[in-house]
Design a protein around this motif. Structure first.
Motif, PDB file in Angstrom:
ATOM      1  N   SER A  82     -15.586  23.565   7.410  1.00 11.51           N
ATOM      2  CA  SER A  82     -15.333  22.412   8.291  1.00 11.51           C
ATOM      3  C   SER A  82     -14.503  21.362   7.571  1.00 11.51           C
ATOM      4  N   MET A  83     -14.852  21.065   6.329  1.00  8.81           N
ATOM      5  CA  MET A  83     -14.107  20.054   5.581  1.00  8.81           C
ATOM      6  C   MET A  83     -12.676  20.519   5.304  1.00  8.81           C
ATOM      7  N   LEU A  84     -12.507  21.820   5.064  1.00  6.52           N
ATOM      8  CA  LEU A  84     -11.154  22.329   4.821  1.00  6.52           C
ATOM      9  C   LEU A  84     -10.297  22.173   6.075  1.00  6.52           C
ATOM     10  N   VAL A  85     -10.851  22.552   7.220  1.00  6.55           N
ATOM     11  CA  VAL A  85     -10.108  22.402   8.479  1.00  6.55           C
ATOM     12  C   VAL A  85      -9.810  20.920   8.736  1.00  6.55           C
ATOM     13  N   ALA A  87      -9.420  18.624   6.439  1.00  8.54           N
ATOM     14  CA  ALA A  87      -8.376  18.197   5.492  1.00  8.54           C
ATOM     15  C   ALA A  87      -6.999  18.669   5.954  1.00  8.54           C
ATOM     16  N   ILE A  88      -6.929  19.924   6.399  1.00  9.73           N
ATOM     17  CA  ILE A  88      -5.648  20.483   6.838  1.00  9.73           C
ATOM     18  C   ILE A  88      -5.077  19.684   8.005  1.00  9.73           C
ATOM     19  N   ASN A  89      -5.969  19.224   8.879  1.00 13.00           N
ATOM     20  CA  ASN A  89      -5.522  18.568  10.108  1.00 13.00           C
ATOM     21  C   ASN A  89      -5.419  17.052   9.998  1.00 13.00           C
ATOM     22  N   ARG A  91      -3.855  15.226   7.088  1.00 20.93           N
ATOM     23  CA  ARG A  91      -3.127  14.843   5.874  1.00 20.93           C
ATOM     24  C   ARG A  91      -2.564  13.443   6.102  1.00 20.93           C
TER      25      ARG A  91
ATOM     26  N   PHE B   5     -13.237  16.613  -2.433  1.00 23.06           N
ATOM     27  CA  PHE B   5     -12.912  17.887  -1.771  1.00 23.06           C
ATOM     28  C   PHE B   5     -11.468  17.808  -1.270  1.00 23.06           C
ATOM     29  N   THR B   6     -10.638  18.741  -1.679  1.00 26.04           N
ATOM     30  CA  THR B   6      -9.246  18.761  -1.202  1.00 26.04           C
ATOM     31  C   THR B   6      -8.881  20.161  -0.722  1.00 26.04           C
ATOM     32  N   GLU B   7      -7.747  20.257  -0.051  1.00 29.85           N
ATOM     33  CA  GLU B   7      -7.265  21.581   0.362  1.00 29.85           C
ATOM     34  C   GLU B   7      -7.079  22.495  -0.844  1.00 29.85           C
ATOM     35  N   SER B  10     -10.815  23.392  -2.621  1.00 27.79           N
ATOM     36  CA  SER B  10     -11.948  23.623  -1.720  1.00 27.79           C
ATOM     37  C   SER B  10     -12.811  24.807  -2.157  1.00 27.79           C
ATOM     38  N   HIS B  38     -11.378  30.556   3.246  1.00 33.87           N
ATOM     39  CA  HIS B  38     -10.561  29.358   3.035  1.00 33.87           C
ATOM     40  C   HIS B  38      -9.073  29.722   2.991  1.00 33.87           C
ATOM     41  N   ALA B  41      -7.880  29.984   6.561  1.00 35.65           N
ATOM     42  CA  ALA B  41      -7.676  28.684   7.228  1.00 35.65           C
ATOM     43  C   ALA B  41      -6.416  27.996   6.707  1.00 35.65           C
ATOM     44  N   LEU B  46      -5.296  26.338  10.363  1.00 38.38           N
ATOM     45  CA  LEU B  46      -6.173  26.371  11.536  1.00 38.38           C
ATOM     46  C   LEU B  46      -6.369  24.964  12.096  1.00 38.38           C
ATOM     47  N   GLN B  48      -8.108  21.965  14.568  1.00 43.35           N
ATOM     48  CA  GLN B  48      -9.468  21.589  14.930  1.00 43.35           C
ATOM     49  C   GLN B  48      -9.893  22.302  16.224  1.00 43.35           C
ATOM     50  N   TRP B  51     -10.646  25.886  15.489  1.00 44.02           N
ATOM     51  CA  TRP B  51     -11.969  25.951  14.833  1.00 44.02           C
ATOM     52  C   TRP B  51     -13.069  25.860  15.891  1.00 44.02           C
TER      53      TRP B  51
END
Lengths: 281, 281
Positions: A82-85, A87-89, A91, B5-7, B10, B38, B41, B46, B48, B51
């Motif tokens: 969830s945190m990765l998604v 972060a990706i969305n 930036r 926590f970063t991309e 992760s 990961h 994603a 990916l 939101q 997801w």
């Protein structure tokens, strides 16, 4: 033509089966999912028994899901997915307030309150004044920003987790900024709590030698016309779980001051500014 | 210490959270799972919404699972994951009969029948004599091999799918070889059928432009002391779905002759030898 399925060609065999006219994004996502899932099985040489355990785990996790409980979101959370998604969305440029997980406990339609109002309706816990500004990247105040806030109560439960014990809007409210961009409300100094750990995800955490706790935090959803939606928390800096949040939501920029107040309206005061990014950026 | 926590970090952030004393294999499998999930994603970036769609898909899939239906196995099957795990766990030397998916329709404890008996109890379908030998890699017959067989009926349903319409043991039976390693029984020439496609997996197949059909096949589970367990099918060679089995179970070596018989006890005859591998190999 019979194409023999092998360990070597498994990805290609599955992915070339997709039809021609399908949604291109669906094709991209599914092809990548199959490739990564197969790479996982190959790398660990997943045994038949482990596959069966995986199927059983997913099944129980799904069967536990209901209107009140979402065990798959929990699973995604504790795997850092969830945190990765998130972060990706989300930036953002330096100086902007960072996002973190939305979590399952927000309720739409919280009452809009007057600036300075108290959201703690049960009178429990240590009172805290949350205050600050909603500003843009140049430090200019944003007028008309909606600051939607929610937290657990002093026992670590959100109102939706205790519909019979708490008012639906306990520790919830929406505050709309004026021309100065300021927000201010009284809540409680939030407390840490374990995520629901009596299901398969809790069992998994235990098997992995991990605890289920989240450090104390106040939730903020800040929206304003022309700006990107901000979903974040502020964290209490001395929480024992700050370095090991079960869902990986902590970012160092989100640790807020919680100052003890002598002879004030509240026992604590937590100042924090939210810096929003324009939609175009 | 607050590790942001970063991309980029992760995977490490999640995997270093595991405790010291946990099962080493669990650690290996979970670390690889997190790394590959990961990577997926990140690669597709990916969204939101995607997801959320994934969470909803898994939830519905789990909620559909019951004693009679296993939608997660179906999902694993149509993604080629089941066949990949089967391949990884059943690497065999040349000349040995290949494995294929077990499938969800086997029933333990089928009646042991006399060699030559008929397993089709409803009298429907085109009769077929299945015959051959269970042998080792040197062509020597294996005595005491248990040949457990099952197929759909002439309408494409297994007995467990129609508990009210079919005898539990319709098109099922166990045959034990003698000193010559021979097996022989009468069943029906199996017919192709769709996997259950009224749930989320069926919807997914449709969105991917894929059909849900399996080519006609007879199931065999062959076991003998000192030999590796063989789980396989024989396929009817002229089936229209042979090149596009929805669960990727077809291997060219498993396509069996189905010979039309004139004036015989049955309408068809399908000879096939099963070559087992010693446990030690």
């Amino acid at each position: 033509m019979i194409g023999n399925f092998t360990e070597e060609n498994s990805v290609e065999t599955v992915n070339t089966r997709m039809g021609d006219g399908i949604d291109p994004r669906l094709r991209e996502v599914m092809a990548a999912l199959v490739r990564h899932l197969h790479a996982f099985a190959r790398e660990v040489e997943l045994t038949q028994e482990e596959w069966e355990a995986g199927i059983a785990f997913l099944t129980v996790t799904g069967q536990l899901c209901s209107g009140e409980r979402q065990e798959f979101i929990l699973l995604s959370d504790v795997l850092g997915f969830s945190m990765l998604v998130d972060a990706i969305n989300n930036r953002r440029p330096p100086g902007a307030t960072e996002n973190t997980v939305f979590g399952p406990f927000h309720v739409d339609g919280a009452p809009e309150r007057q600036m300075g109002d108290c959201i703690s309706l049960d009178g429990k816990g240590e009172s805290c004044l949350f205050t600050g500004r909603v500003i843009d990247l140049h430090g200019e105040p944003i007028e008309g920003a909606r600051v939607d806030v929610w937290s657990d109560n002093s026992e670590g439960f959100y109102s939706v987790q205790q519909p019979d014990l708490q008012d639906k809007w306990n520790n919830r409210g929406i505050f709309v900024t004026g021309a100065d961009g300021r927000y201010e409300f009284v809540g409680i100094k939030p407390v840490s709590y374990p995520i629901p750990d009596d299901g398969p995800v809790g069992k998994m955490l235990a098997a992995l030698g991990r605890h289920p706790n989240r450090p104390a935090h106040m939730h903020f959803l800040v929206t304003a016309p022309g700006f990107q939606r901000l979903v974040t928390h502020t964290f209490v800096g001395d929480d024992r779980w700050l370095g090991s949040d079960a869902v990986f939501g902590v970012k160092s920029t989100l640790v807020a001051p919680f100052e003890h107040v002598r002879d004030g309206r509240t026992e604590w005061r937590s100042p924090f500014d939210f810096v929003l990014v324009p939609v175009s950026q």
